[in-house]
Design a protein around this motif. Structure first.
Motif, PDB file in Angstrom:
ATOM      1  N   GLY A  37      18.893   3.844  46.969  1.00 45.06           N
ATOM      2  CA  GLY A  37      19.337   3.922  45.586  1.00 45.06           C
ATOM      3  C   GLY A  37      20.240   2.751  45.270  1.00 45.06           C
ATOM      4  O   GLY A  37      20.657   2.005  46.165  1.00 45.06           O
ATOM      5  N   GLU A  38      20.530   2.565  43.991  1.00 47.65           N
ATOM      6  CA  GLU A  38      21.398   1.488  43.531  1.00 47.65           C
ATOM      7  C   GLU A  38      22.503   2.066  42.675  1.00 47.65           C
ATOM      8  O   GLU A  38      22.280   3.006  41.899  1.00 47.65           O
ATOM      9  CB  GLU A  38      20.603   0.468  42.713  1.00 47.65           C
ATOM     10  N   VAL A  39      23.686   1.516  42.824  1.00 48.46           N
ATOM     11  CA  VAL A  39      24.781   1.850  41.921  1.00 48.46           C
ATOM     12  C   VAL A  39      25.006   0.644  41.024  1.00 48.46           C
ATOM     13  O   VAL A  39      24.452  -0.422  41.243  1.00 48.46           O
ATOM     14  CB  VAL A  39      26.070   2.180  42.702  1.00 48.46           C
ATOM     15  N   GLY A  40      25.807   0.824  40.010  1.00 47.07           N
ATOM     16  CA  GLY A  40      26.074  -0.293  39.121  1.00 47.07           C
ATOM     17  C   GLY A  40      25.683   0.065  37.706  1.00 47.07           C
ATOM     18  O   GLY A  40      25.501   1.233  37.352  1.00 47.07           O
ATOM     19  N   ALA A  41      25.536  -0.956  36.904  1.00 49.44           N
ATOM     20  CA  ALA A  41      25.220  -0.738  35.498  1.00 49.44           C
ATOM     21  C   ALA A  41      23.968  -1.538  35.153  1.00 49.44           C
ATOM     22  O   ALA A  41      22.948  -1.403  35.793  1.00 49.44           O
ATOM     23  CB  ALA A  41      26.419  -1.135  34.646  1.00 49.44           C
ATOM     24  N   GLY A  42      24.065  -2.398  34.148  1.00 50.17           N
ATOM     25  CA  GLY A  42      22.893  -3.140  33.725  1.00 50.17           C
ATOM     26  C   GLY A  42      22.639  -4.373  34.570  1.00 50.17           C
ATOM     27  O   GLY A  42      23.491  -4.834  35.318  1.00 50.17           O
ATOM     28  N   ILE A  43      21.431  -4.894  34.421  1.00 51.28           N
ATOM     29  CA  ILE A  43      21.046  -6.112  35.130  1.00 51.28           C
ATOM     30  C   ILE A  43      20.084  -6.886  34.242  1.00 51.28           C
ATOM     31  O   ILE A  43      19.254  -6.295  33.540  1.00 51.28           O
ATOM     32  CB  ILE A  43      20.387  -5.768  36.485  1.00 51.28           C
ATOM     33  N   SER A  44      20.225  -8.203  34.225  1.00 51.90           N
ATOM     34  CA  SER A  44      19.328  -9.045  33.433  1.00 51.90           C
ATOM     35  C   SER A  44      18.187  -9.526  34.317  1.00 51.90           C
ATOM     36  O   SER A  44      18.415  -9.989  35.436  1.00 51.90           O
ATOM     37  CB  SER A  44      20.087 -10.234  32.841  1.00 51.90           C
ATOM     38  N   VAL A  89      17.188 -20.316  23.416  1.00 50.73           N
ATOM     39  CA  VAL A  89      17.109 -19.737  24.755  1.00 50.73           C
ATOM     40  C   VAL A  89      16.281 -18.465  24.736  1.00 50.73           C
ATOM     41  O   VAL A  89      16.284 -17.714  23.755  1.00 50.73           O
ATOM     42  CB  VAL A  89      18.511 -19.438  25.325  1.00 50.73           C
ATOM     43  N   GLU A  90      15.558 -18.227  25.811  1.00 51.91           N
ATOM     44  CA  GLU A  90      14.791 -17.009  25.954  1.00 51.91           C
ATOM     45  C   GLU A  90      15.673 -15.959  26.612  1.00 51.91           C
ATOM     46  O   GLU A  90      16.231 -16.190  27.676  1.00 51.91           O
ATOM     47  CB  GLU A  90      13.541 -17.256  26.797  1.00 51.91           C
ATOM     48  N   LEU A  91      15.822 -14.826  25.950  1.00 48.08           N
ATOM     49  CA  LEU A  91      16.707 -13.782  26.455  1.00 48.08           C
ATOM     50  C   LEU A  91      16.011 -12.963  27.532  1.00 48.08           C
ATOM     51  O   LEU A  91      14.794 -12.751  27.490  1.00 48.08           O
ATOM     52  CB  LEU A  91      17.152 -12.877  25.320  1.00 48.08           C
ATOM     53  N   PRO A  92      16.781 -12.470  28.510  1.00 53.00           N
ATOM     54  CA  PRO A  92      16.179 -11.663  29.580  1.00 53.00           C
ATOM     55  C   PRO A  92      15.943 -10.228  29.163  1.00 53.00           C
ATOM     56  O   PRO A  92      16.450  -9.770  28.140  1.00 53.00           O
ATOM     57  CB  PRO A  92      17.244 -11.734  30.682  1.00 53.00           C
ATOM     58  N   VAL A  93      15.180  -9.511  29.967  1.00 46.96           N
ATOM     59  CA  VAL A  93      15.054  -8.074  29.827  1.00 46.96           C
ATOM     60  C   VAL A  93      16.307  -7.452  30.445  1.00 46.96           C
ATOM     61  O   VAL A  93      16.741  -7.861  31.522  1.00 46.96           O
ATOM     62  CB  VAL A  93      13.799  -7.559  30.564  1.00 46.96           C
ATOM     63  N   MET A  94      16.905  -6.481  29.764  1.00 48.22           N
ATOM     64  CA  MET A  94      18.072  -5.802  30.291  1.00 48.22           C
ATOM     65  C   MET A  94      17.658  -4.398  30.739  1.00 48.22           C
ATOM     66  O   MET A  94      17.033  -3.657  29.963  1.00 48.22           O
ATOM     67  CB  MET A  94      19.170  -5.706  29.230  1.00 48.22           C
ATOM     68  N   ILE A  95      18.011  -4.039  31.945  1.00 47.82           N
ATOM     69  CA  ILE A  95      17.602  -2.762  32.516  1.00 47.82           C
ATOM     70  C   ILE A  95      18.703  -2.263  33.451  1.00 47.82           C
ATOM     71  O   ILE A  95      19.484  -3.061  33.988  1.00 47.82           O
ATOM     72  CB  ILE A  95      16.263  -2.922  33.285  1.00 47.82           C
ATOM     73  N   HIS A  96      18.803  -0.968  33.637  1.00 49.77           N
ATOM     74  CA  HIS A  96      19.784  -0.412  34.567  1.00 49.77           C
ATOM     75  C   HIS A  96      19.347  -0.745  35.994  1.00 49.77           C
ATOM     76  O   HIS A  96      18.158  -0.686  36.329  1.00 49.77           O
ATOM     77  CB  HIS A  96      19.887   1.105  34.393  1.00 49.77           C
ATOM     78  N   ARG A  97      20.309  -1.077  36.840  1.00 50.96           N
ATOM     79  CA  ARG A  97      19.988  -1.448  38.227  1.00 50.96           C
ATOM     80  C   ARG A  97      19.230  -0.334  38.942  1.00 50.96           C
ATOM     81  O   ARG A  97      18.267  -0.591  39.674  1.00 50.96           O
ATOM     82  CB  ARG A  97      21.272  -1.766  39.006  1.00 50.96           C
ATOM     83  N   PHE A 194      27.876  -7.789  25.938  1.00 51.86           N
ATOM     84  CA  PHE A 194      27.117  -6.539  25.886  1.00 51.86           C
ATOM     85  C   PHE A 194      25.696  -6.815  25.432  1.00 51.86           C
ATOM     86  O   PHE A 194      25.406  -7.822  24.774  1.00 51.86           O
ATOM     87  CB  PHE A 194      27.795  -5.505  24.982  1.00 51.86           C
ATOM     88  N   ALA A 195      24.797  -5.903  25.812  1.00 54.87           N
ATOM     89  CA  ALA A 195      23.385  -6.033  25.468  1.00 54.87           C
ATOM     90  C   ALA A 195      22.732  -4.666  25.516  1.00 54.87           C
ATOM     91  O   ALA A 195      23.207  -3.758  26.210  1.00 54.87           O
ATOM     92  CB  ALA A 195      22.682  -6.992  26.428  1.00 54.87           C
ATOM     93  N   ARG A 196      21.641  -4.527  24.807  1.00 54.19           N
ATOM     94  CA  ARG A 196      20.914  -3.260  24.775  1.00 54.19           C
ATOM     95  C   ARG A 196      19.954  -3.185  25.952  1.00 54.19           C
ATOM     96  O   ARG A 196      19.183  -4.115  26.210  1.00 54.19           O
ATOM     97  CB  ARG A 196      20.150  -3.121  23.467  1.00 54.19           C
ATOM     98  N   LEU A 197      19.992  -2.073  26.680  1.00 55.95           N
ATOM     99  CA  LEU A 197      19.054  -1.847  27.763  1.00 55.95           C
ATOM    100  C   LEU A 197      17.696  -1.409  27.215  1.00 55.95           C
ATOM    101  O   LEU A 197      17.564  -1.035  26.046  1.00 55.95           O
ATOM    102  CB  LEU A 197      19.584  -0.768  28.712  1.00 55.95           C
ATOM    103  N   ILE A 198      16.686  -1.445  28.078  1.00 57.02           N
ATOM    104  CA  ILE A 198      15.351  -1.011  27.683  1.00 57.02           C
ATOM    105  C   ILE A 198      15.371   0.412  27.123  1.00 57.02           C
ATOM    106  O   ILE A 198      14.645   0.731  26.188  1.00 57.02           O
ATOM    107  CB  ILE A 198      14.381  -1.107  28.884  1.00 57.02           C
ATOM    108  N   ASP A 199      16.236   1.267  27.691  1.00 57.64           N
ATOM    109  CA  ASP A 199      16.257   2.676  27.255  1.00 57.64           C
ATOM    110  C   ASP A 199      17.117   2.913  26.009  1.00 57.64           C
ATOM    111  O   ASP A 199      17.284   4.052  25.568  1.00 57.64           O
ATOM    112  CB  ASP A 199      16.720   3.589  28.392  1.00 57.64           C
TER     113      ASP A 199
END
Length: 359
Positions: A37-44, A89-97, A194-199
């Motif tokens: 499993g992974e802990v943490g918050a968002g990841i680009s 710039v091309e923005l990354p996908v933001m998702i929870h780790r 800050f950024a919006r995650l996929i969810d």
């Protein structure tokens, strides 16, 4: 069938396991924690890493929806310094780790065996293979055991290792209804992005200059950033206090050590831990995994393939470590005159790039 041991089951380690499995390797993943499993918050996740994941069959890391509002760099008052659209710039996908980790481990098949609660204390190698703790042996060992890698220290005991950046970071996720493109806000020795995650939730992170080991919590963040521009106060208020993470920021000293010694390969933070200022740490680990599997599939000996991996990845990640460190230093400046010059240069650069793109 070729055999490999991957030490560490973070993002880089599990990606390496899947990549090797797809090349026909039998892989054992060793994880010190009692469960995966992974802990943490968002990841680009930047396009280059998304491409690697797609090649590995990982589903669900798709392009984020177009932003309805501008994103970019602001001052604490909310005044724009430069907008991302101006830079092109091309923005990354933001998702929870944790979500990304699950998507990758969903690709685990019969070619991968996982052993949790396993601590590596000893490593020896010879011309035919590598032995871990006198009870496991494989033709190849991939060390993906993080910035304080036990295996890296065993291979390179004289290496300086992690260096403190001078600032700490806070991370959290808020479930709040805001309509803002996000980006970063730079103040005096402080930043918040800050950024919006996929969810749909909002991932945020903040940095502040302070001595290592001082600590901090949700209240510390609210005190330091609560009077910054909207929607920052709402984001902080919408974050569960117990869910805020605080970590002092370290990276690895350069020059980086060789990523290969014999049949042992360093990958991810074990090889090139960098500050998070570019959002490229986990992406670089994913790219490492893709490159390693690609070189292993090329004609030639194992030694030739591993040497090619080192030539491929060490120069590229060294540049990222240096660039990320430089961005962090610029972002954490406290001198007001230097800040004014910094922000002016960013604004001018954005206008210049925007003019060139229009032409």
């Amino acid at each position: 069938m070729s055999t490999a041991i991957v030490v560490g089951a973070g993002i880089g380690g599990v990606t390496a396991a899947v990549a090797l499995q797809r090349r026909g390797w039998q892989v054992t993943v060793l994880e010190r924690a009692p469960e995966l499993g992974e802990v943490g918050a968002g990841i680009s996740v930047w396009p280059s890493a998304v491409a690697v994941l797609e090649e590995l069959g990982v589903k669900g890391v798709e392009k984020a929806a177009a932003l309805s509002k501008p994103a970019g760099m602001r001052k604490p008052t909310g005044r724009w310094v430069v907008e991302a659209a101006d830079l092109g710039v091309e923005l990354p996908v933001m998702i929870h780790r944790a979500q990304l980790h699950d998507l990758i481990t969903d690709q685990f098949g019969p070619g991968i065996t996982v052993r949790t609660g396993y601590t590596v204390t000893k490593l020896t190698q010879d011309e035919t293979g590598v032995t871990i703790n006198d009870d496991l042996r494989a033709e190849l060992v991939v060390a993906a055991d993080g910035i304080r890698s036990v295996i890296r220290r065993a291979l390179y005991p004289e290496y300086e290792g992690p260096k403190y950046s001078g600032y700490t970071a806070y991370r959290g996720i808020a479930d709040v209804p805001i309509d803002d493109g996000g980006g970063e806000t730079w103040g005096r020795g402080q930043r918040l992005g800050f950024a919006r995650l996929i969810d749909g939730r909002i991932y945020w992170y903040a940095t502040a200059n302070q001595p290592a080991g001082q600590g901090g919590d949700h209240a510390t963040v609210c005190k330091g950033f609560g009077d910054w521009h909207d929607p920052i106060p709402a984001i902080l208020a919408g974050t569960p206090p117990e869910a805020v993470l605080q970590n002092d920021i370290y990276d690895l000293a350069v020059p980086l050590v060789p990523f290969v010694q014999g049949r042992v390969v360093l990958l991810g933070d074990a090889a090139h831990a960098m500050t998070p200022n570019l959002g490229r740490g986990a992406c670089s680990a994913i790219e490492d995994a893709g490159a390693l599997a690609r070189h292993l599939a090329e004609p030639g000996s194992l030694g030739t393939a591993l040497a090619a991996y080192d030539r491929d990845r060490r120069p590229a990640t060294t540049k990222l470590v240096k660039r990320s460190r430089g961005v962090g230093r610029a972002g954490q400046v406290e001198n007001r005159v230097v800040i004014a010059i910094r922000d002016g240069l960013f604004a001018f650069g954005g206008k210049l790039v925007s003019l060139r793109r229009r032409k």
